[in-house]
Design a protein around this motif. Structure first.
Motif, PDB file in Angstrom:
ATOM      1  N   LYS A   9      32.607  38.160  38.625  1.00 12.05           N
ATOM      2  CA  LYS A   9      32.808  38.213  37.170  1.00 12.05           C
ATOM      3  C   LYS A   9      31.948  39.304  36.551  1.00 12.05           C
ATOM      4  O   LYS A   9      32.401  40.049  35.688  1.00 12.05           O
ATOM      5  CB  LYS A   9      32.474  36.852  36.548  1.00 12.05           C
ATOM      6  N   GLU A  10      30.708  39.393  36.989  1.00  7.96           N
ATOM      7  CA  GLU A  10      29.798  40.406  36.446  1.00  7.96           C
ATOM      8  C   GLU A  10      30.219  41.821  36.842  1.00  7.96           C
ATOM      9  O   GLU A  10      30.148  42.742  36.036  1.00  7.96           O
ATOM     10  CB  GLU A  10      28.366  40.123  36.895  1.00  7.96           C
ATOM     11  N   PHE A  11      30.674  41.993  38.079  1.00 10.46           N
ATOM     12  CA  PHE A  11      31.120  43.321  38.522  1.00 10.46           C
ATOM     13  C   PHE A  11      32.395  43.740  37.804  1.00 10.46           C
ATOM     14  O   PHE A  11      32.590  44.916  37.503  1.00 10.46           O
ATOM     15  CB  PHE A  11      31.309  43.360  40.037  1.00 10.46           C
ATOM     16  N   GLN A  12      33.256  42.763  37.490  1.00  5.96           N
ATOM     17  CA  GLN A  12      34.461  43.084  36.729  1.00  5.96           C
ATOM     18  C   GLN A  12      34.096  43.561  35.331  1.00  5.96           C
ATOM     19  O   GLN A  12      34.692  44.506  34.815  1.00  5.96           O
ATOM     20  CB  GLN A  12      35.401  41.880  36.681  1.00  5.96           C
ATOM     21  N   LYS A  13      33.105  42.951  34.718  1.00  7.94           N
ATOM     22  CA  LYS A  13      32.635  43.398  33.404  1.00  7.94           C
ATOM     23  C   LYS A  13      32.004  44.780  33.499  1.00  7.94           C
ATOM     24  O   LYS A  13      32.203  45.624  32.631  1.00  7.94           O
ATOM     25  CB  LYS A  13      31.604  42.420  32.840  1.00  7.94           C
ATOM     26  N   ALA A  14      31.238  45.009  34.554  1.00 11.39           N
ATOM     27  CA  ALA A  14      30.504  46.265  34.712  1.00 11.39           C
ATOM     28  C   ALA A  14      31.425  47.464  34.915  1.00 11.39           C
ATOM     29  O   ALA A  14      31.010  48.602  34.691  1.00 11.39           O
ATOM     30  CB  ALA A  14      29.528  46.154  35.882  1.00 11.39           C
ATOM     31  N   GLN A  15      32.674  47.234  35.311  1.00  9.16           N
ATOM     32  CA  GLN A  15      33.619  48.340  35.468  1.00  9.16           C
ATOM     33  C   GLN A  15      33.813  49.112  34.169  1.00  9.16           C
ATOM     34  O   GLN A  15      34.162  50.287  34.199  1.00  9.16           O
ATOM     35  CB  GLN A  15      34.990  47.816  35.905  1.00  9.16           C
ATOM     36  N   GLY A  16      33.594  48.467  33.065  1.00  5.29           N
ATOM     37  CA  GLY A  16      33.759  49.107  31.763  1.00  5.29           C
ATOM     38  C   GLY A  16      32.693  50.135  31.441  1.00  5.29           C
ATOM     39  O   GLY A  16      32.873  50.963  30.557  1.00  5.29           O
ATOM     40  N   ASN A  17      31.587  50.103  32.147  1.00  6.04           N
ATOM     41  CA  ASN A  17      30.500  51.061  31.934  1.00  6.04           C
ATOM     42  C   ASN A  17      30.748  52.278  32.829  1.00  6.04           C
ATOM     43  O   ASN A  17      30.668  52.167  34.053  1.00  6.04           O
ATOM     44  CB  ASN A  17      29.162  50.404  32.279  1.00  6.04           C
ATOM     45  N   PRO A  18      31.037  53.444  32.247  1.00 10.02           N
ATOM     46  CA  PRO A  18      31.358  54.606  33.080  1.00 10.02           C
ATOM     47  C   PRO A  18      30.227  55.024  34.015  1.00 10.02           C
ATOM     48  O   PRO A  18      30.482  55.619  35.057  1.00 10.02           O
ATOM     49  CB  PRO A  18      31.658  55.706  32.069  1.00 10.02           C
ATOM     50  N   HIS A  19      29.006  54.686  33.682  1.00  7.35           N
ATOM     51  CA  HIS A  19      27.864  55.050  34.527  1.00  7.35           C
ATOM     52  C   HIS A  19      27.712  54.110  35.723  1.00  7.35           C
ATOM     53  O   HIS A  19      27.024  54.443  36.686  1.00  7.35           O
ATOM     54  CB  HIS A  19      26.567  55.054  33.720  1.00  7.35           C
ATOM     55  N   ARG A  21      30.618  52.251  36.940  1.00 10.80           N
ATOM     56  CA  ARG A  21      31.974  51.897  37.392  1.00 10.80           C
ATOM     57  C   ARG A  21      32.122  51.955  38.913  1.00 10.80           C
ATOM     58  O   ARG A  21      32.590  50.993  39.530  1.00 10.80           O
ATOM     59  CB  ARG A  21      32.997  52.807  36.733  1.00 10.80           C
ATOM     60  N   ILE A  22      31.735  53.055  39.538  1.00 11.45           N
ATOM     61  CA  ILE A  22      31.934  53.216  40.975  1.00 11.45           C
ATOM     62  C   ILE A  22      31.129  52.168  41.749  1.00 11.45           C
ATOM     63  O   ILE A  22      31.638  51.529  42.673  1.00 11.45           O
ATOM     64  CB  ILE A  22      31.553  54.640  41.430  1.00 11.45           C
ATOM     65  N   GLN A  23      29.887  51.991  41.359  1.00 13.26           N
ATOM     66  CA  GLN A  23      29.042  51.002  42.027  1.00 13.26           C
ATOM     67  C   GLN A  23      29.611  49.597  41.836  1.00 13.26           C
ATOM     68  O   GLN A  23      29.638  48.797  42.775  1.00 13.26           O
ATOM     69  CB  GLN A  23      27.625  51.083  41.477  1.00 13.26           C
ATOM     70  N   ALA A  24      30.084  49.288  40.624  1.00 11.79           N
ATOM     71  CA  ALA A  24      30.662  47.968  40.364  1.00 11.79           C
ATOM     72  C   ALA A  24      31.913  47.754  41.209  1.00 11.79           C
ATOM     73  O   ALA A  24      32.110  46.668  41.776  1.00 11.79           O
ATOM     74  CB  ALA A  24      30.993  47.821  38.882  1.00 11.79           C
ATOM     75  N   LEU A  25      32.761  48.776  41.321  1.00  9.57           N
ATOM     76  CA  LEU A  25      33.958  48.658  42.147  1.00  9.57           C
ATOM     77  C   LEU A  25      33.594  48.448  43.611  1.00  9.57           C
ATOM     78  O   LEU A  25      34.231  47.672  44.322  1.00  9.57           O
ATOM     79  CB  LEU A  25      34.835  49.905  41.998  1.00  9.57           C
ATOM     80  N   SER A  26      32.573  49.153  44.072  1.00 12.93           N
ATOM     81  CA  SER A  26      32.118  49.001  45.451  1.00 12.93           C
ATOM     82  C   SER A  26      31.696  47.562  45.732  1.00 12.93           C
ATOM     83  O   SER A  26      32.146  46.945  46.704  1.00 12.93           O
ATOM     84  CB  SER A  26      30.952  49.951  45.726  1.00 12.93           C
ATOM     85  N   TYR A  27      30.848  47.030  44.885  1.00 12.88           N
ATOM     86  CA  TYR A  27      30.375  45.659  45.088  1.00 12.88           C
ATOM     87  C   TYR A  27      31.493  44.640  44.885  1.00 12.88           C
ATOM     88  O   TYR A  27      31.550  43.631  45.593  1.00 12.88           O
ATOM     89  CB  TYR A  27      29.206  45.344  44.156  1.00 12.88           C
ATOM     90  N   LEU A  28      32.381  44.899  43.939  1.00 10.53           N
ATOM     91  CA  LEU A  28      33.505  43.996  43.714  1.00 10.53           C
ATOM     92  C   LEU A  28      34.407  43.969  44.949  1.00 10.53           C
ATOM     93  O   LEU A  28      34.839  42.904  45.394  1.00 10.53           O
ATOM     94  CB  LEU A  28      34.293  44.426  42.473  1.00 10.53           C
ATOM     95  N   GLY A  29      34.668  45.136  45.521  1.00  7.49           N
ATOM     96  CA  GLY A  29      35.460  45.194  46.744  1.00  7.49           C
ATOM     97  C   GLY A  29      34.813  44.418  47.878  1.00  7.49           C
ATOM     98  O   GLY A  29      35.484  43.725  48.641  1.00  7.49           O
ATOM     99  N   GLN A  30      33.496  44.523  47.972  1.00  7.78           N
ATOM    100  CA  GLN A  30      32.777  43.786  49.008  1.00  7.78           C
ATOM    101  C   GLN A  30      32.871  42.277  48.773  1.00  7.78           C
ATOM    102  O   GLN A  30      32.970  41.495  49.730  1.00  7.78           O
ATOM    103  CB  GLN A  30      31.319  44.230  49.047  1.00  7.78           C
ATOM    104  N   CYS A  31      32.849  41.873  47.515  1.00  8.81           N
ATOM    105  CA  CYS A  31      32.997  40.446  47.200  1.00  8.81           C
ATOM    106  C   CYS A  31      34.385  39.950  47.598  1.00  8.81           C
ATOM    107  O   CYS A  31      34.521  38.864  48.175  1.00  8.81           O
ATOM    108  CB  CYS A  31      32.773  40.206  45.704  1.00  8.81           C
ATOM    109  N   PHE A  32      35.419  40.734  47.266  1.00  5.69           N
ATOM    110  CA  PHE A  32      36.771  40.344  47.662  1.00  5.69           C
ATOM    111  C   PHE A  32      36.865  40.211  49.176  1.00  5.69           C
ATOM    112  O   PHE A  32      37.455  39.268  49.689  1.00  5.69           O
ATOM    113  CB  PHE A  32      37.801  41.368  47.168  1.00  5.69           C
TER     114      PHE A  32
END
Length: 84
Positions: A9-19, A21-32
């Motif tokens: 949930k937190e990584f999905q929210k963090a995608q909105g921050n352009p600074h 985004r990439i790190q949030a997507l990386s961690y979100l992918g790892q969670c999935f």
């Protein structure tokens, strides 16, 4: 810590921050991937790779993570064979 759902949930929210985004997507992918949702993990990691910009080291890490997810997906699709 075992709080994958909360982290997602937190990584999905963090995608909105352009600074972040990439790190949030990386961690979100790892969670999935950790939850066994490999198709969504692969798509999320691919999105991160597309948006990597100038972060060469991050791209290498993302490609590695994507490869790990694809390997898990391939293993699940193949019937197991005994060598016996």
């Amino acid at each position: 810590m075992g709080k994958t759902t909360e982290a997602m949930k937190e990584f999905q929210k963090a995608q909105g921050n352009p600074h972040r985004r990439i790190q949030a997507l990386s961690y979100l992918g790892q969670c999935f991937a950790r939850r066994g949702i490999n198709d969504l993990a692969a798509k999320t990691l691919q999105d991160a790779i597309k948006g990597k910009g100038r972060f060469r080291r991050r791209e290498e890490e993302l490609v590695y993570l994507l490869g790990c997810v694809c390997e898990k997906m391939a293993k699940r699709r193949k019937p197991s064979r005994s060598s016996g």
